[in-house]
Design a protein around this motif. Structure first.
Motif, PDB file in Angstrom:
ATOM      1  N   GLU A 197      -6.540  22.445   4.175  1.00 47.41           N
ATOM      2  CA  GLU A 197      -6.242  21.056   3.843  1.00 47.41           C
ATOM      3  C   GLU A 197      -4.742  20.898   3.649  1.00 47.41           C
ATOM      4  N   ARG A 198      -4.251  19.706   3.951  1.00 43.35           N
ATOM      5  CA  ARG A 198      -2.843  19.373   3.723  1.00 43.35           C
ATOM      6  C   ARG A 198      -2.734  18.716   2.358  1.00 43.35           C
ATOM      7  N   TYR A 199      -1.739  19.156   1.590  1.00 47.37           N
ATOM      8  CA  TYR A 199      -1.491  18.605   0.258  1.00 47.37           C
ATOM      9  C   TYR A 199      -0.131  17.923   0.238  1.00 47.37           C
ATOM     10  N   TYR A 200      -0.019  16.859  -0.542  1.00 46.33           N
ATOM     11  CA  TYR A 200       1.181  16.023  -0.575  1.00 46.33           C
ATOM     12  C   TYR A 200       1.754  15.947  -1.987  1.00 46.33           C
ATOM     13  N   THR A 201       3.079  15.889  -2.059  1.00 42.37           N
ATOM     14  CA  THR A 201       3.783  15.655  -3.320  1.00 42.37           C
ATOM     15  C   THR A 201       4.910  14.663  -3.059  1.00 42.37           C
ATOM     16  N   ALA A 202       5.305  13.947  -4.100  1.00 46.21           N
ATOM     17  CA  ALA A 202       6.475  13.077  -4.001  1.00 46.21           C
ATOM     18  C   ALA A 202       7.715  13.961  -4.076  1.00 46.21           C
TER      19      ALA A 202
ATOM     20  N   PRO B  13      -8.901  -1.818  -1.600  1.00 46.17           N
ATOM     21  CA  PRO B  13      -9.500  -1.852  -0.275  1.00 46.17           C
ATOM     22  C   PRO B  13      -8.803  -0.926   0.718  1.00 46.17           C
ATOM     23  N   CYS B  14      -8.214   0.150   0.286  1.00 43.12           N
ATOM     24  CA  CYS B  14      -7.441   1.034   1.162  1.00 43.12           C
ATOM     25  C   CYS B  14      -8.361   2.052   1.850  1.00 43.12           C
ATOM     26  N   ASP B  15      -8.402   2.025   3.169  1.00 42.54           N
ATOM     27  CA  ASP B  15      -9.241   2.960   3.910  1.00 42.54           C
ATOM     28  C   ASP B  15      -8.462   4.253   4.181  1.00 42.54           C
ATOM     29  N   PRO B  16      -9.158   5.356   4.486  1.00 43.52           N
ATOM     30  CA  PRO B  16      -8.489   6.644   4.697  1.00 43.52           C
ATOM     31  C   PRO B  16      -7.401   6.621   5.783  1.00 43.52           C
ATOM     32  N   ALA B  17      -7.620   5.884   6.860  1.00 40.36           N
ATOM     33  CA  ALA B  17      -6.611   5.827   7.931  1.00 40.36           C
ATOM     34  C   ALA B  17      -5.307   5.225   7.424  1.00 40.36           C
ATOM     35  N   THR B  18      -5.415   4.213   6.587  1.00 39.64           N
ATOM     36  CA  THR B  18      -4.229   3.590   6.016  1.00 39.64           C
ATOM     37  C   THR B  18      -3.487   4.571   5.115  1.00 39.64           C
ATOM     38  N   VAL B  19      -4.237   5.362   4.355  1.00 40.14           N
ATOM     39  CA  VAL B  19      -3.623   6.370   3.488  1.00 40.14           C
ATOM     40  C   VAL B  19      -2.895   7.410   4.338  1.00 40.14           C
TER      41      VAL B  19
ATOM     42  N   GLU C 174       0.268  17.530  -9.875  1.00 41.02           N
ATOM     43  CA  GLU C 174       0.080  18.599  -8.897  1.00 41.02           C
ATOM     44  C   GLU C 174      -0.095  17.988  -7.514  1.00 41.02           C
ATOM     45  N   PRO C 175       0.008  18.795  -6.460  1.00 39.25           N
ATOM     46  CA  PRO C 175      -0.184  18.262  -5.105  1.00 39.25           C
ATOM     47  C   PRO C 175      -1.574  17.652  -4.943  1.00 39.25           C
ATOM     48  N   LEU C 176      -1.657  16.619  -4.115  1.00 42.26           N
ATOM     49  CA  LEU C 176      -2.917  15.924  -3.868  1.00 42.26           C
ATOM     50  C   LEU C 176      -3.255  15.953  -2.384  1.00 42.26           C
ATOM     51  N   SER C 177      -4.534  16.076  -2.076  1.00 41.32           N
ATOM     52  CA  SER C 177      -4.987  15.933  -0.690  1.00 41.32           C
ATOM     53  C   SER C 177      -5.012  14.446  -0.361  1.00 41.32           C
ATOM     54  N   ALA C 178      -5.101  14.125   0.921  1.00 45.32           N
ATOM     55  CA  ALA C 178      -5.157  12.719   1.333  1.00 45.32           C
ATOM     56  C   ALA C 178      -6.376  12.027   0.733  1.00 45.32           C
ATOM     57  N   SER C 179      -7.498  12.731   0.645  1.00 46.23           N
ATOM     58  CA  SER C 179      -8.696  12.106   0.063  1.00 46.23           C
ATOM     59  C   SER C 179      -8.507  11.837  -1.427  1.00 46.23           C
ATOM     60  N   GLN C 180      -7.791  12.725  -2.133  1.00 45.06           N
ATOM     61  CA  GLN C 180      -7.511  12.483  -3.546  1.00 45.06           C
ATOM     62  C   GLN C 180      -6.576  11.279  -3.711  1.00 45.06           C
ATOM     63  N   VAL C 181      -5.598  11.169  -2.815  1.00 43.05           N
ATOM     64  CA  VAL C 181      -4.693  10.014  -2.847  1.00 43.05           C
ATOM     65  C   VAL C 181      -5.497   8.743  -2.621  1.00 43.05           C
ATOM     66  N   ALA C 182      -6.378   8.741  -1.628  1.00 40.97           N
ATOM     67  CA  ALA C 182      -7.189   7.563  -1.318  1.00 40.97           C
ATOM     68  C   ALA C 182      -8.049   7.156  -2.514  1.00 40.97           C
ATOM     69  N   GLN C 183      -8.632   8.128  -3.214  1.00 38.01           N
ATOM     70  CA  GLN C 183      -9.450   7.828  -4.390  1.00 38.01           C
ATOM     71  C   GLN C 183      -8.615   7.165  -5.475  1.00 38.01           C
ATOM     72  N   ARG C 184      -7.392   7.649  -5.662  1.00 35.86           N
ATOM     73  CA  ARG C 184      -6.538   7.109  -6.726  1.00 35.86           C
ATOM     74  C   ARG C 184      -5.942   5.750  -6.355  1.00 35.86           C
ATOM     75  N   VAL C 185      -5.718   5.527  -5.067  1.00 33.02           N
ATOM     76  CA  VAL C 185      -5.224   4.222  -4.625  1.00 33.02           C
ATOM     77  C   VAL C 185      -6.342   3.196  -4.784  1.00 33.02           C
TER      78      VAL C 185
ATOM     79  N   ILE D 172       0.839  -1.206   0.000  1.00 29.20           N
ATOM     80  CA  ILE D 172       0.000   0.000   0.000  1.00 29.20           C
ATOM     81  C   ILE D 172       0.874   1.256   0.000  1.00 29.20           C
ATOM     82  N   ARG D 173       1.929   1.281   0.797  1.00 35.01           N
ATOM     83  CA  ARG D 173       2.819   2.444   0.817  1.00 35.01           C
ATOM     84  C   ARG D 173       3.457   2.663  -0.544  1.00 35.01           C
ATOM     85  N   LYS D 174       3.852   1.564  -1.194  1.00 35.90           N
ATOM     86  CA  LYS D 174       4.418   1.678  -2.548  1.00 35.90           C
ATOM     87  C   LYS D 174       3.389   2.256  -3.504  1.00 35.90           C
ATOM     88  N   ARG D 175       2.142   1.819  -3.374  1.00 36.16           N
ATOM     89  CA  ARG D 175       1.077   2.312  -4.252  1.00 36.16           C
ATOM     90  C   ARG D 175       0.819   3.796  -4.000  1.00 36.16           C
TER      91      ARG D 175
END
Length: 141
Positions: A63-68, A31-37, A17-28, A4-7
Protein backbone atom coordinates in the motif's frame (compact mmCIF):
# COMPACT_ATOMS: atom_id res chain seq x y z
CA UNK A 1 -6.68 24.94 -4.59
CA UNK A 2 -10.11 23.28 -4.46
CA UNK A 3 -12.03 22.82 -1.23
CA UNK A 4 -11.54 19.03 -1.33
CA UNK A 5 -7.77 19.33 -1.90
CA UNK A 6 -7.54 21.72 1.04
CA UNK A 7 -9.48 19.25 3.18
CA UNK A 8 -7.20 16.37 2.13
CA UNK A 9 -4.16 18.46 3.04
CA UNK A 10 -5.73 19.30 6.42
CA UNK A 11 -6.28 15.59 7.06
CA UNK A 12 -2.62 14.84 6.28
CA UNK A 13 -1.39 17.76 8.38
CA UNK A 14 -3.50 16.62 11.33
CA UNK A 15 -2.34 12.99 11.17
CA UNK A 16 0.30 11.75 13.59
CA UNK A 17 1.38 8.98 11.21
CA UNK A 18 1.28 8.18 7.48
CA UNK A 19 -2.18 7.43 6.08
CA UNK A 20 -3.29 5.22 3.20
CA UNK A 21 -5.59 6.74 0.58
CA UNK A 22 -8.54 4.83 2.05
CA UNK A 23 -7.77 6.23 5.52
CA UNK A 24 -7.62 9.74 4.03
CA UNK A 25 -10.97 9.17 2.29
CA UNK A 26 -12.56 8.02 5.56
CA UNK A 27 -11.32 11.12 7.38
CA UNK A 28 -12.37 13.49 4.60
CA UNK A 29 -15.82 11.89 4.61
CA UNK A 30 -18.70 12.12 2.15
CA UNK A 31 -19.33 13.35 -0.46
CA UNK A 32 -15.71 12.68 -1.47
CA UNK A 33 -15.28 9.52 -3.55
CA UNK A 34 -12.00 7.51 -3.62
CA UNK A 35 -11.05 8.70 -7.13
CA UNK A 36 -11.25 12.31 -5.98
CA UNK A 37 -9.02 11.50 -3.01
CA UNK A 38 -6.42 9.81 -5.25
CA UNK A 39 -6.42 12.77 -7.64
CA UNK A 40 -6.14 15.16 -4.70
CA UNK A 41 -3.22 13.24 -3.18
CA UNK A 42 -1.47 13.16 -6.56
CA UNK A 43 -1.97 16.93 -6.93
CA UNK A 44 -0.60 17.60 -3.43
CA UNK A 45 2.49 15.50 -4.20
CA UNK A 46 3.07 17.36 -7.47
CA UNK A 47 2.85 20.66 -5.58
CA UNK A 48 5.35 19.50 -2.94
CA UNK A 49 2.73 19.61 -0.18
CA UNK A 50 2.62 15.85 0.40
CA UNK A 51 4.87 12.86 -0.11
CA UNK A 52 4.31 9.15 -0.22
CA UNK A 53 6.09 5.84 0.09
CA UNK A 54 5.15 2.25 -0.65
CA UNK A 55 5.16 -0.30 2.18
CA UNK A 56 4.65 -4.04 1.91
CA UNK A 57 3.04 -5.71 4.90
CA UNK A 58 2.00 -9.36 5.23
CA UNK A 59 -1.38 -8.47 6.73
CA UNK A 60 -2.26 -5.39 4.66
CA UNK A 61 -0.41 -6.17 1.43
CA UNK A 62 1.37 -3.47 -0.53
CA UNK A 63 0.00 0.00 0.00
CA UNK A 64 1.05 3.60 -0.59
CA UNK A 65 1.11 5.84 2.48
CA UNK A 66 0.95 9.64 2.47
CA UNK A 67 2.20 12.38 4.79
CA UNK A 68 2.07 16.16 4.63
CA UNK A 69 5.42 17.76 3.94
CA UNK A 70 6.91 19.85 6.67
CA UNK A 71 8.48 23.22 5.97
CA UNK A 72 11.98 22.63 4.63
CA UNK A 73 14.68 23.18 7.21
CA UNK A 74 18.20 24.50 6.60
CA UNK A 75 20.73 21.71 6.23
CA UNK A 76 23.05 21.18 9.18
CA UNK A 77 25.69 20.09 6.66
CA UNK A 78 25.64 23.44 4.84
CA UNK A 79 28.97 25.23 4.82
CA UNK A 80 29.29 28.42 6.82
CA UNK A 81 27.22 31.28 5.46
CA UNK A 82 25.46 29.06 2.94
CA UNK A 83 21.81 28.13 3.51
CA UNK A 84 20.91 24.88 1.79
CA UNK A 85 17.32 23.71 2.11
CA UNK A 86 16.71 19.99 1.98
CA UNK A 87 13.58 18.39 0.55
CA UNK A 88 11.18 17.91 3.46
CA UNK A 89 10.76 14.30 4.48
CA UNK A 90 10.24 12.03 7.43
CA UNK A 91 11.31 8.50 8.19
CA UNK A 92 9.22 5.87 9.95
CA UNK A 93 9.23 2.55 11.81
CA UNK A 94 6.23 0.34 10.96
CA UNK A 95 5.22 -2.26 13.56
CA UNK A 96 4.19 -5.51 11.88
CA UNK A 97 2.16 -6.47 14.96
CA UNK A 98 -0.08 -3.48 15.70
CA UNK A 99 0.57 -1.63 12.39
CA UNK A 100 1.43 1.66 14.09
CA UNK A 101 3.94 4.03 12.56
CA UNK A 102 6.57 5.50 14.87
CA UNK A 103 8.62 8.48 13.65
CA UNK A 104 12.38 7.84 13.51
CA UNK A 105 13.23 11.45 14.27
CA UNK A 106 15.59 13.79 12.49
CA UNK A 107 17.07 12.46 9.25
CA UNK A 108 20.74 11.63 9.75
CA UNK A 109 21.35 10.61 6.14
CA UNK A 110 22.48 14.00 4.82
CA UNK A 111 26.22 13.20 5.04
CA UNK A 112 25.68 9.83 3.33
CA UNK A 113 23.62 11.44 0.55
CA UNK A 114 26.19 14.19 0.08
CA UNK A 115 29.07 11.68 -0.13
CA UNK A 116 27.12 9.57 -2.64
CA UNK A 117 26.44 12.65 -4.79
CA UNK A 118 30.12 13.56 -4.77
CA UNK A 119 31.32 10.04 -5.59
CA UNK A 120 28.73 9.40 -8.29
CA UNK A 121 28.55 12.98 -9.58
CA UNK A 122 24.77 12.93 -9.38
CA UNK A 123 22.01 14.84 -7.64
CA UNK A 124 19.72 13.07 -5.18
CA UNK A 125 16.32 14.75 -5.17
CA UNK A 126 14.75 12.68 -2.40
CA UNK A 127 15.13 9.49 -0.44
CA UNK A 128 12.91 7.18 1.58
CA UNK A 129 13.77 5.19 4.65
CA UNK A 130 11.53 3.07 6.82
CA UNK A 131 12.12 0.18 9.17
CA UNK A 132 9.73 -2.69 9.86
CA UNK A 133 9.61 -5.01 12.85
CA UNK A 134 7.88 -5.25 16.20
CA UNK A 135 7.43 -2.32 18.58
CA UNK A 136 8.13 -2.63 22.31
CA UNK A 137 4.50 -3.51 23.15
CA UNK A 138 4.22 -6.18 20.45
CA UNK A 139 7.60 -7.71 21.32
CA UNK A 140 6.31 -8.33 24.83
CA UNK A 141 3.23 -10.26 23.65
Amino acid sequence: MTRIRKRILQVLQGASEPLSASQVAQRVGPPCDPATVYRGLHYLEEQGLAESFVLSCQEHGTERYYTACETPQPSAAASSGERVFLPPHRHWFHCEGCHRFIPLGVCLLDPVVHQFEQEQQCTVRQHTLYFTGLCRDCRGK
